[in-house]
Design a protein around this motif. Structure first.
Motif, PDB file in Angstrom:
ATOM      1  N   PHE A  72       0.861  -1.189   0.000  1.00 54.66           N
ATOM      2  CA  PHE A  72       0.000   0.000   0.000  1.00 54.66           C
ATOM      3  C   PHE A  72       0.894   1.234   0.000  1.00 54.66           C
ATOM      4  N   ARG A 132       1.128   5.729  -1.035  1.00 53.24           N
ATOM      5  CA  ARG A 132       0.470   7.002  -1.338  1.00 53.24           C
ATOM      6  C   ARG A 132       1.354   7.807  -2.287  1.00 53.24           C
ATOM      7  N   GLU A 137      -7.866   7.721  -0.568  1.00 51.71           N
ATOM      8  CA  GLU A 137      -8.000   6.753   0.524  1.00 51.71           C
ATOM      9  C   GLU A 137      -9.400   6.712   1.118  1.00 51.71           C
ATOM     10  N   GLU A 138     -10.300   7.546   0.612  1.00 49.98           N
ATOM     11  CA  GLU A 138     -11.631   7.644   1.209  1.00 49.98           C
ATOM     12  C   GLU A 138     -12.372   6.313   1.208  1.00 49.98           C
ATOM     13  N   PHE A 155     -11.381   3.506   1.979  1.00 52.99           N
ATOM     14  CA  PHE A 155     -11.053   2.683   3.132  1.00 52.99           C
ATOM     15  C   PHE A 155     -11.870   3.046   4.368  1.00 52.99           C
ATOM     16  N   SER A 156     -12.462   4.256   4.368  1.00 53.97           N
ATOM     17  CA  SER A 156     -13.216   4.698   5.537  1.00 53.97           C
ATOM     18  C   SER A 156     -14.705   4.379   5.437  1.00 53.97           C
ATOM     19  N   HIS A 157     -15.111   3.813   4.300  1.00 55.65           N
ATOM     20  CA  HIS A 157     -16.527   3.477   4.137  1.00 55.65           C
ATOM     21  C   HIS A 157     -16.930   2.338   5.077  1.00 55.65           C
ATOM     22  N   LEU A 160      -2.438  -0.228  -4.495  1.00 56.20           N
ATOM     23  CA  LEU A 160      -2.335  -1.518  -3.825  1.00 56.20           C
ATOM     24  C   LEU A 160      -1.589  -2.473  -4.749  1.00 56.20           C
TER      25      LEU A 160
END
Length: 358
Positions: free
Chosen positions: A238, A240, A349-350, A352-354, A336
């Protein structure tokens, strides 16, 4: 139509290079070679048009074999990737005044100086660019210098090799002695202060001393990290993509220092590995003299040094390459990667917060 040779095709980076070339130039012929008859790239459907098992680059028959391949297969230019081969091609140039075929790489002196992490550490000793570092060998482990000069915790790694070879965090002298014993076949290591901050990477293109283009990223998690004692396998799971100009500036400052120290001009692709200390100060841990493993996924988000390298080799100059020393990605992309699948790019990255609920 061009015919391109990619060496070391069993490796992740050469396979990634070949894949991007295939995407952008489906009419080009791609030939791969490797010393390993089971090289994965040989057997990836659609990646290569032809492949060959080659001699080791330090064998007497290597360059006669390369010269014959270039002539018989009408090779237009080559991507030479394994660093040991890059050094040998640099040596060939010094002896012959030319390469076996067009390539894009730096001079032998710069390549040798960066390939060996111990030599690089000596060149940068006493500067802001590297952590406190010493070279140790199996015959001269320098226990007192490690304990008192570097201190614990510290970081050990092999002076040559990729994928975190011989790397480990050491917490005391007994763990150091044990690690040397376990890795008795590795003759030489560097030991440096342990850095606790982010792991950063930067890929840069230089042409005859001019810094043309550079972009950076953060390596957050590693593929199969639990299989390595250091939890660093060299392949990022992973990551960024970063728009932080200070990373590019720091790396370019380091290159300029090395140019002055060695009396050479940077030329080719240079790929930095960096680690931040507890205060966020960057330190160089490695400089690769080639494209890095992320080069393909970087190409998919707009930073395509593979295509830029092709332009340089086909044109014989750098005129068509965009000047972007502080390249910014259009979105806060993340990626990824895993062992048996192509890298996946996400726009942020949003996702991943779902919270997914039925």
């Amino acid at each position: 139509m061009k015919t391109i040779l990619v060496t070391g095709i069993g490796g992740l980076t050469p396979r990634s290079l070949a894949g991007i070339i295939r995407e952008n130039h489906p009419d080009y012929k791609i030939i791969g070679c490797d010393i390993e008859k089971k090289a994965v790239g040989f057997f990836m459907e659609g990646l290569l048009d032809e492949y060959f098992i080659c001699p080791r680059c330090n064998a007497l028959e290597y360059f006669p074999w390369i010269e014959k391949l270039v002539k018989e297969k009408n090779i237009d230019y080559a991507f030479v990737q394994p660093e040991s081969e890059i050094v040998e091609w640099g040596d060939y140039y010094e002896k012959n005044g030319k390469f076996p075929c067009p390539v894009f790489m730096g001079c032998k002196l710069l390549s040798v100086s960066l390939k060996d992490k111990a030599i690089m550490a000596e060149l940068l000793e006493g500067t802001r660019f590297i952590p406190k570092t010493i070279k140790v060998t199996q015959d001269n482990p320098r226990y007192e210098d490690v304990e008192k000069g570097i201190g614990f915790p510290c970081w050990i790694r092999a002076t040559n090799g990729t994928g975190g070879l011989g790397s480990l965090r050491l917490d005391d002298i007994s763990s150091y002695k044990s690690w040397l014993f376990i890795n008795s076949k590795i003759p030489e290591f560097t030991v440096s202060e342990f850095l606790t901050g982010r792991h950063l990477a930067n890929e840069m293109l230089y042409y005859n001393g001019e810094y043309i283009k550079g972009a950076s990223l953060e390596c957050v998690e590693y593929v199969m990290a639990n299989t390595a004692p250091s939890h660093v396998t060299g392949n990022t799971h992973f990551g960024r993509f970063l728009n932080e100009d200070r990373i590019n500036k720091f790396c370019d400052d380091c290159v300029k220092y090395l140019e002055k120290k060695l009396g050479v001009s940077a030329h080719g692709i240079l790929s930095f590995d960096l680690k931040e200390d507890k205060d966020g100060n960057m330190k160089v841990t490695e400089v690769n003299i080639r494209h890095m493993a992320y080069t393909g996924v970087m190409a998919h988000v707009g930073f395509n040094l593979i295509e830029d390298t092709i332009k340089i080799m086909e044109d014989g100059n750098c005129d068509r390459v965009e000047r972007a020393p502080y390249y910014h990605y259009e979105k806060p992309y993340v990626f990824l990667r895993d062992v048996d699948v192509e890298p996946i790019v996400l726009e942020s990255e949003e996702v991943f917060s779902h919270s997914f609920q039925i």
